[in-house]
Design an enzyme around this catalytic site. Structure first.
Site, PDB file in Angstrom:
ATOM      1  N   LEU A  33       0.754  -1.313   0.106  1.00 28.27           N
ATOM      2  CA  LEU A  33       0.165  -0.166   0.249  1.00 28.27           C
ATOM      3  C   LEU A  33       0.697   1.389   0.220  1.00 28.27           C
ATOM      4  O   LEU A  33       0.204   2.760  -0.011  1.00 28.27           O
ATOM      5  CB  LEU A  33      -0.970  -0.323   1.006  1.00 28.27           C
ATOM      6  CG  LEU A  33      -2.143  -1.139   1.307  1.00 28.27           C
ATOM      7  CD1 LEU A  33      -2.660  -1.178   2.246  1.00 28.27           C
ATOM      8  CD2 LEU A  33      -3.049  -1.002   0.015  1.00 28.27           C
ATOM      9  N   ASP A  34       1.827   0.430   0.098  1.00 29.14           N
ATOM     10  CA  ASP A  34       2.752   2.570  -0.340  1.00 29.14           C
ATOM     11  C   ASP A  34       3.967   2.264  -0.726  1.00 29.14           C
ATOM     12  O   ASP A  34       5.536   2.824  -0.341  1.00 29.14           O
ATOM     13  CB  ASP A  34       3.319   3.000   1.294  1.00 29.14           C
ATOM     14  CG  ASP A  34       3.751   4.315   2.003  1.00 29.14           C
ATOM     15  OD1 ASP A  34       3.227   4.699   0.378  1.00 29.14           O
ATOM     16  OD2 ASP A  34       4.130   4.814   2.411  1.00 29.14           O
ATOM     17  N   ILE A  35       4.335   1.593  -2.079  1.00 30.99           N
ATOM     18  CA  ILE A  35       4.930   1.793  -3.174  1.00 30.99           C
ATOM     19  C   ILE A  35       5.487   3.032  -3.423  1.00 30.99           C
ATOM     20  O   ILE A  35       4.561   3.000  -4.652  1.00 30.99           O
ATOM     21  CB  ILE A  35       4.252   0.649  -3.882  1.00 30.99           C
ATOM     22  CG1 ILE A  35       5.144  -0.824  -3.468  1.00 30.99           C
ATOM     23  CG2 ILE A  35       6.043   0.490  -5.403  1.00 30.99           C
ATOM     24  CD1 ILE A  35       3.761  -2.298  -4.626  1.00 30.99           C
ATOM     25  N   THR A  49       0.934   6.896  -0.215  1.00 31.16           N
ATOM     26  CA  THR A  49       1.082   8.343  -1.085  1.00 31.16           C
ATOM     27  C   THR A  49       0.851   8.800  -2.006  1.00 31.16           C
ATOM     28  O   THR A  49       0.791   8.430  -2.638  1.00 31.16           O
ATOM     29  CB  THR A  49       2.810   8.030  -0.668  1.00 31.16           C
ATOM     30  OG1 THR A  49       3.519   7.362   0.463  1.00 31.16           O
ATOM     31  CG2 THR A  49       3.687   9.382  -1.079  1.00 31.16           C
TER      32      THR A  49
END
Length: 281
Positions: free
Chosen positions: A159-161, A195
Site C-alpha cells: 500500500l505504499d510503493i 502516498t
C-alpha cells in the site's frame, strides 16, 4: 487529562541517541511520517551494522511515557504490526527483519538489515532529467514485483510503493521496505492510506475502499515505472497522454494495464505482471 507540553524541533537540532537497547547508534538516517519517527544506523554487540526504526523521537523529550502520551498507542501498535508483518516475509527483495526490542528511554524499536546503496529516489536524481534507461527500469520493476508477489502470497498488501521505500544494495539489487501502512485483505481500510501520487483510485475514493487488494500495489508499480521512464510523476489524466509517447510500446502497454482505473482491468496478479515485464525485449 494531563496536558503535556513539548517543543517540536528539526532532527538536525536534536541530539542523536548514543544507544537504543543493545545497539550503539552511529548516525541519523531518515525520518518517516508515521508518528514523526526516525531511522538510525547502528552497531550491534557483534559489530553488525543494522537499521533501527523508532517512534516519536523527533521530540526534545525522550521519555517513553511522554512519547506514549504524545503519539498514542495506535502508533506503537502500528510499529509492532510492521514487525509482525516483516517477520512473515523471507525474500531476497524484501528488507530483512531481525527483531524488535524495548528501550527504557525510547520505547519500542524495530531492527532490520542495513542496506548500503541508498534508495530509488536518490538513484533517480543521478540521471539526466531523472529518466532511467529502459533496461535498468525493467530490471528494478521485475525485482519489486517479485517482492510484491511474495508479500501477496503471504496475504500482505504493501500500500505504499514509492521510490523512498525501494532500497538498493551496492550490487544493484532491490529491497522493498517500510511496511508501516501495509494490511491484509481482511483489514478495514481508510481513505488516504499511502502516498499521494502513487496511490490507486481505490485508496483515495472512500466509496471504492472495498476494492483495495493485491492489484492496488500493481497500480503503484505502474506509476513508479512511468516515473522512472519519463522523469515525472503524472496526474491520472496524463497517463493516456503525450507523456508516454517516448516510452517503448511494450512498456507503455505494461503501464496502461497496471494503472487501469478499475482493479479488475489490471494485471490479475503480481505474478502475471512479473511474467509480462520479464518477457519484454
Amino acid at each position: 487529562m494531563v496536558d503535556h507540553q513539548f517543543q517540536y524541533t528539526k532532527q538536525d537540532d536534536l541530539p542523536i541517541p548514543k544507544r537504543i537497547g543493545e545497539y550503539r547508534v552511529i548516525e541519523f538516517v531518515s525520518r518517516y511520517t508515521e508518528a514523526q519517527g526516525s531511522v538510525y544506523k547502528a552497531l550491534g554487540p557483534d559489530d553488525t551494522v543494522v537499521a533501527i526504526k523508532v517512534i516519536g523521537n523527533s521530540f526534545q523529550s525522550y521519555s517513553h511515557s511522554l512519547i506514549a502520551a504524545l503519539i498514542g498507542e495506535d502508533d506503537l501498535e502500528a510499529l509492532k504490526r510492521e514487525a509482525e508483518i516483516l517477520s512473515k516475509l523471507d525474500h531476497a527483495n524484501i528488507v530483512k527483519f531481525l527483531h524488535t526490542g524495548e528501550d527504557a528511554e525510547y520505547g519500542t524499536y524495530l531492527v532490520m538489515e542495513w542496506i548500503t546503496g541508498g534508495n530509488l529516489r536518490t538513484m533517480l536524481l543521478q540521471y539526466p532529467e531523472r529518466k532511467v534507461p529502459t533496461t535498468v527500469s525493467s530490471h528494478i520493476i521485475a525485482q519489486i514485483l517479485s517482492a510484491i508477489e511474495a508479500s501477496h502470497n503471504a496475504g500482505i498488501i504493501h500500500l505504499d510503493i514509492k521510490p523512498e521505500n525501494i532500497l538498493l544494495t551496492e550490487d544493484g539489487s532491490v529491497k522493498l521496505s517500510d511496511f508501516g501502512v501495509a494490511g491484509t485483505s481482511n483489514d478495514e481500510f481508510m481513505a488516504g492510506r499511502g502516498t499521494e501520487g502513487y496511490m490507486a483510485p481505490e485508496q483515495i475514493d472512500l466509496s471504492k475502499i472495498n476494492l483495495i487488494g493485491p492489484r492496488t500495489d500493481i497500480y503503484s508499480v505502474g506509476i513508479l515505472l512511468m516515473e522512472m521512464l519519463t522523469g515525472c510523476l503524472p496526474q491520472r489524466e496524463n497517463i493516456e497522454g503525450n507523456i508516454l509517447q517516448e516510452v517503448p510500446a511494450s512498456l507503455r502497454e505494461f503501464i496502461r494495464c497496471a494503472t487501469e482505473e478499475s482493479p479488475d482491468s489490471r494485471f490479475t496478479s503480481a505474478e502475471e505482471a512479473l511474467r509480462h515485464i520479464i518477457n519484454i525485449k
